[in-house]
Design a protein around this motif. Structure first.
Motif, PDB file in Angstrom:
ATOM      1  N   PHE A  16     -70.906 -28.223 -27.436  1.00 60.28           N
ATOM      2  CA  PHE A  16     -72.122 -28.371 -26.743  1.00 60.28           C
ATOM      3  C   PHE A  16     -71.617 -27.890 -25.301  1.00 60.28           C
ATOM      4  CE2 PHE A  16     -73.614 -30.747 -30.291  1.00 60.28           C
ATOM      5  CZ  PHE A  16     -74.761 -29.964 -30.722  1.00 60.28           C
ATOM      6  N   VAL A  17     -72.440 -26.861 -24.617  1.00 58.77           N
ATOM      7  CA  VAL A  17     -72.067 -26.633 -23.287  1.00 58.77           C
ATOM      8  C   VAL A  17     -73.398 -26.827 -22.665  1.00 58.77           C
ATOM      9  CG1 VAL A  17     -71.157 -24.880 -21.827  1.00 58.77           C
ATOM     10  CG2 VAL A  17     -70.313 -25.055 -24.045  1.00 58.77           C
ATOM     11  N   TYR A  18     -73.447 -27.308 -21.411  1.00 57.57           N
ATOM     12  CA  TYR A  18     -74.404 -27.473 -20.570  1.00 57.57           C
ATOM     13  C   TYR A  18     -74.382 -26.665 -19.324  1.00 57.57           C
ATOM     14  CZ  TYR A  18     -75.423 -31.002 -24.170  1.00 57.57           C
ATOM     15  OH  TYR A  18     -75.444 -31.848 -25.373  1.00 57.57           O
ATOM     16  N   THR A  19     -75.437 -26.340 -19.078  1.00 51.67           N
ATOM     17  CA  THR A  19     -75.588 -25.123 -17.608  1.00 51.67           C
ATOM     18  C   THR A  19     -76.565 -25.935 -16.905  1.00 51.67           C
ATOM     19  OG1 THR A  19     -74.912 -23.593 -19.192  1.00 51.67           O
ATOM     20  CG2 THR A  19     -75.861 -22.759 -16.927  1.00 51.67           C
ATOM     21  N   ALA A  20     -76.071 -26.191 -15.506  1.00 45.92           N
ATOM     22  CA  ALA A  20     -76.947 -26.778 -14.682  1.00 45.92           C
ATOM     23  C   ALA A  20     -77.223 -25.658 -13.271  1.00 45.92           C
ATOM     24  CB  ALA A  20     -76.964 -28.055 -14.157  1.00 45.92           C
ATOM     25  N   GLU A  53     -77.428 -35.947 -16.171  1.00 48.79           N
ATOM     26  CA  GLU A  53     -77.186 -37.105 -15.187  1.00 48.79           C
ATOM     27  C   GLU A  53     -75.858 -36.780 -14.238  1.00 48.79           C
ATOM     28  OE1 GLU A  53     -79.416 -39.396 -14.390  1.00 48.79           O
ATOM     29  OE2 GLU A  53     -78.139 -40.733 -13.141  1.00 48.79           O
ATOM     30  N   THR A  54     -75.039 -36.450 -15.041  1.00 51.32           N
ATOM     31  CA  THR A  54     -73.818 -35.971 -14.314  1.00 51.32           C
ATOM     32  C   THR A  54     -73.913 -34.890 -13.294  1.00 51.32           C
ATOM     33  OG1 THR A  54     -72.626 -36.787 -16.252  1.00 51.32           O
ATOM     34  CG2 THR A  54     -71.374 -35.615 -14.551  1.00 51.32           C
ATOM     35  N   ALA A  55     -74.729 -33.940 -13.886  1.00 49.56           N
ATOM     36  CA  ALA A  55     -74.967 -32.728 -12.900  1.00 49.56           C
ATOM     37  C   ALA A  55     -75.796 -33.202 -11.625  1.00 49.56           C
ATOM     38  CB  ALA A  55     -75.690 -31.634 -13.896  1.00 49.56           C
ATOM     39  N   LEU A  56     -76.550 -33.894 -11.973  1.00 59.32           N
ATOM     40  CA  LEU A  56     -77.708 -34.262 -10.874  1.00 59.32           C
ATOM     41  C   LEU A  56     -76.821 -35.220  -9.826  1.00 59.32           C
ATOM     42  CD1 LEU A  56     -80.926 -35.011 -12.851  1.00 59.32           C
ATOM     43  CD2 LEU A  56     -80.562 -33.085 -11.257  1.00 59.32           C
ATOM     44  N   ALA A  76     -69.622 -30.606 -20.303  1.00 62.01           N
ATOM     45  CA  ALA A  76     -69.561 -30.752 -21.710  1.00 62.01           C
ATOM     46  C   ALA A  76     -70.471 -31.941 -22.060  1.00 62.01           C
ATOM     47  CB  ALA A  76     -67.914 -31.221 -21.822  1.00 62.01           C
ATOM     48  N   ALA A  77     -70.476 -32.278 -23.296  1.00 63.43           N
ATOM     49  CA  ALA A  77     -71.535 -33.193 -23.681  1.00 63.43           C
ATOM     50  C   ALA A  77     -71.036 -34.653 -23.125  1.00 63.43           C
ATOM     51  CB  ALA A  77     -71.734 -33.344 -25.208  1.00 63.43           C
ATOM     52  N   ASP A  78     -70.053 -34.982 -22.633  1.00 61.55           N
ATOM     53  CA  ASP A  78     -69.876 -36.170 -22.279  1.00 61.55           C
ATOM     54  C   ASP A  78     -69.834 -36.221 -20.475  1.00 61.55           C
ATOM     55  OD1 ASP A  78     -67.644 -34.825 -21.598  1.00 61.55           O
ATOM     56  OD2 ASP A  78     -65.832 -36.244 -22.261  1.00 61.55           O
ATOM     57  N   GLY A  79     -70.217 -35.143 -20.054  1.00 64.37           N
ATOM     58  CA  GLY A  79     -70.606 -35.002 -18.624  1.00 64.37           C
ATOM     59  C   GLY A  79     -69.271 -34.404 -17.969  1.00 64.37           C
ATOM     60  N   THR A  80     -68.182 -34.066 -18.553  1.00 66.47           N
ATOM     61  CA  THR A  80     -66.807 -33.501 -17.875  1.00 66.47           C
ATOM     62  C   THR A  80     -67.511 -32.263 -17.412  1.00 66.47           C
ATOM     63  OG1 THR A  80     -65.738 -34.462 -19.614  1.00 66.47           O
ATOM     64  CG2 THR A  80     -64.610 -32.622 -18.248  1.00 66.47           C
ATOM     65  N   LEU A  81     -66.995 -31.992 -15.892  1.00 62.32           N
ATOM     66  CA  LEU A  81     -67.321 -30.857 -15.497  1.00 62.32           C
ATOM     67  C   LEU A  81     -66.204 -29.655 -15.584  1.00 62.32           C
ATOM     68  CD1 LEU A  81     -68.436 -31.782 -11.837  1.00 62.32           C
ATOM     69  CD2 LEU A  81     -69.626 -30.226 -13.028  1.00 62.32           C
ATOM     70  N   ALA A 121     -80.872 -37.930  -9.871  1.00 63.47           N
ATOM     71  CA  ALA A 121     -79.945 -38.816 -10.483  1.00 63.47           C
ATOM     72  C   ALA A 121     -80.617 -40.125 -10.727  1.00 63.47           C
ATOM     73  CB  ALA A 121     -78.720 -38.944  -9.776  1.00 63.47           C
ATOM     74  N   GLY A 122     -80.474 -40.822 -11.928  1.00 62.86           N
ATOM     75  CA  GLY A 122     -81.047 -41.858 -11.930  1.00 62.86           C
ATOM     76  C   GLY A 122     -82.404 -42.056 -12.495  1.00 62.86           C
ATOM     77  N   SER A 123     -82.995 -41.086 -12.675  1.00 66.44           N
ATOM     78  CA  SER A 123     -84.531 -40.904 -13.163  1.00 66.44           C
ATOM     79  C   SER A 123     -84.324 -40.053 -14.371  1.00 66.44           C
ATOM     80  CB  SER A 123     -85.131 -40.000 -12.000  1.00 66.44           C
ATOM     81  OG  SER A 123     -86.698 -39.789 -12.295  1.00 66.44           O
ATOM     82  N   ALA A 124     -84.596 -40.909 -15.631  1.00 63.78           N
ATOM     83  CA  ALA A 124     -84.677 -40.303 -17.017  1.00 63.78           C
ATOM     84  C   ALA A 124     -85.996 -39.567 -17.236  1.00 63.78           C
ATOM     85  CB  ALA A 124     -84.670 -41.569 -17.901  1.00 63.78           C
ATOM     86  N   ALA A 125     -85.846 -38.471 -17.824  1.00 65.70           N
ATOM     87  CA  ALA A 125     -87.005 -37.738 -18.269  1.00 65.70           C
ATOM     88  C   ALA A 125     -88.087 -38.546 -19.031  1.00 65.70           C
ATOM     89  CB  ALA A 125     -86.795 -36.276 -18.935  1.00 65.70           C
ATOM     90  N   PRO A 126     -89.462 -38.453 -18.910  1.00 63.87           N
ATOM     91  CA  PRO A 126     -90.265 -39.139 -19.732  1.00 63.87           C
ATOM     92  C   PRO A 126     -89.975 -38.883 -21.209  1.00 63.87           C
ATOM     93  CG  PRO A 126     -91.387 -38.238 -17.779  1.00 63.87           C
ATOM     94  CD  PRO A 126     -90.164 -37.619 -17.865  1.00 63.87           C
TER      95      PRO A 126
END
Lengths: 305, 139
Positions: A253-257, A218-221, A293-298, B53-58
């Motif tokens: 946990f590391v997230y890659t967008a 969500e944070t990435a988007l 990061a897992a809490d959405g920190t960039l 953003a704001g659209s959760a995956a099913p």
């Protein structure tokens, strides 16, 4: 003599309180029968206890010292090591150096320390300090607090602190890399072109977080929506991995967008995230990678090779 | 009329009983790999969703991991979760794109487990919660 007795009593108390074998680092001031003394690092005592071997200069063979040359108290310690009643702590992940520097600490990716958890240490004079152990001997402990290292005698520590050190010697407490931690690397042209480095304190905090796939996504988007004009970007892939090194006993946990970009967004990405945006020479699709990061920190990436 | 035309086109693109390939694992320099596919019916049941953003995956990532573990039961008992990715069909794999029903691409989870062997064991899970079948292929 007083210090020796203090060390011996503390070790014995800690050992008895835990009902375990005695574990020593072997780094202490060893006293000889002629009244002289020298701070040395014990490496080995053979079963026949004819001599004790100490660490010499780097690259040289261990230095043997005949048993008869030691004071009666130290002969007793060495015989306990020979008979395996006392074990030498050989866990190399615990920092144990004869002469550990004190003063300002150098913390960088290439010059890091290994240390224990951040905890409150209580001095005999009633003061306390929030610090990490970065070196341990049989006589003292080196503590890192706010990027400065100080040495404290074991005899000045509280029983809780001594018990913690005993657990540390028995690998029952975590040891981590102190310095910048590389959590991710990425690139497009034959090997990584950028790295994500974070401060060790941040790493420890992030490692406490559970997986946060949906939060990070969500944070990435949201970040992409704010940064780029509509219809000029698209999420290409979003991935969760965990980051750890052999020296670290924690996982983060590391997230890659990864976003595909049209020219307008590409120019924005080049300005905002130059390290993790495809180079202009890249013949393929233009894209940018955001790390979270897992809490959405960039997490910011830096250019490196 | 529109519905009839849509059904006709769907039939043309992917005949009944045919499988829809979602992902192809192809180790570098090796002309074989593993294809992950679902039945056409299962594919068409997947709700259209785009990551915005704001659209959760099913389907949540945790649900996808749980489904993948069940689908690979017996094969990954000593494995740990290595990575979970949200992805689409690789648009550079033209033959995969061609065989997609006209309903278009759908996002899916790619769950990777790692064990003693260097290569990870992967499972594709659709947004409707169906684990794709794995089949070896050779070019």
């Amino acid at each position: 003599m007083t210090r020796f007795l203090c060390c011996a009593v503390i070790s014995l108390l800690a050992m008895k309180s835990q009902g375990q074998e005695n574990v020593i680092t072997g780094i202490r001031t060893w006293r000889l029968a002629d009244g002289t003394a020298k701070r040395l690092q014990l490496v080995y005592v053979p079963e026949n206890a004819s001599a004790a071997y100490f660490s010499a200069s780097p690259g040289k063979k261990n230095l043997p010292v005949p048993m008869a040359r030691f004071s009666p108290e130290d002969q007793s310690v060495l015989r306990e090591v020979a008979s395996k009643k006392t074990r030498l702590c050989l866990a190399h992940e615990i920092p144990m150096r004869l002469d550990f520097p004190v003063g300002p600490a150098k913390l960088s990716a290439s010059d890091f320390y290994l240390g224990g958890d951040l905890r409150e240490w209580k001095h005999a004079d009633g003061k306390s300090i929030l610090a990490r152990v970065v070196n341990l001997t049989d006589e003292d402990v080196s503590l890192l607090a706010q990027r400065s290292i100080s040495r404290v005698a074991l005899s000045d520590l509280s029983p809780e602190d001594i018990a913690y050190l005993e657990r540390l010697k028995r690998k029952k407490e975590s040891v981590l890399q102190i310095g910048d931690v590389q959590v991710e690397a990425g690139g497009w042209e034959g090997g990584p072109s950028h790295y994500v480095l974070i401060d060790y304190e941040e790493f420890v905090d992030f490692a406490k977080l559970p997986a946060g796939f949906e939060i990070a996504l969500e944070t990435a988007l949201e970040t992409a929506e704010k940064a780029f004009p509509p219809d000029t970007w698209k999420l290409a892939e979003f991935t969760e991995t965990s980051s750890h090194t052999k020296k670290l006993r924690r996982t983060m946990f590391v997230y890659t967008a990864e976003f595909s970009l049209k020219p307008k967004s590409y120019q924005i990405a080049k300005r905002k995230w130059p390290a993790s945006t495809t180079p202009t020479s890249w013949p393929g699709e233009k894209c940018v990678i955001l790390y979270l990061a897992a809490d959405g920190t960039l997490l910011s990436a830096i250019i490196g090779s | 009329m529109k519905i009839a035309l849509f059904s006709f086109l769907t039939t043309l693109a992917a005949p009944a009983g045919e499988r829809v390939i979602l992902f192809r694992e192809r180790p570098v320099f090796i002309n074989s790999g593993i294809e992950h596919s679902v039945s056409r019916e299962d594919y068409e049941r997947v709700r259209s969703w785009e990551p915005k953003a704001g659209s959760a995956a099913p389907l949540t990532s945790a649900q996808a991991v749980s489904i993948a573990r069940s689908a690979l039961a017996g094969k990954i008992d000593d494995h740990v979760l290595q990575a979970i990715s949200l992805c689409e069909v690789n648009l550079y794999e033209k033959d995969i794109v061609k065989q997609l029903p006209v309903t278009g691409t759908r996002w899916f989870y790619l769950v990777s487990f790692t064990g003693k062997r260097p290569a990870p064991t992967r499972c594709v899970v659709t947004m409707s919660g169906v684990a794709a079948s794995r089949r070896k292929f050779a070019d």
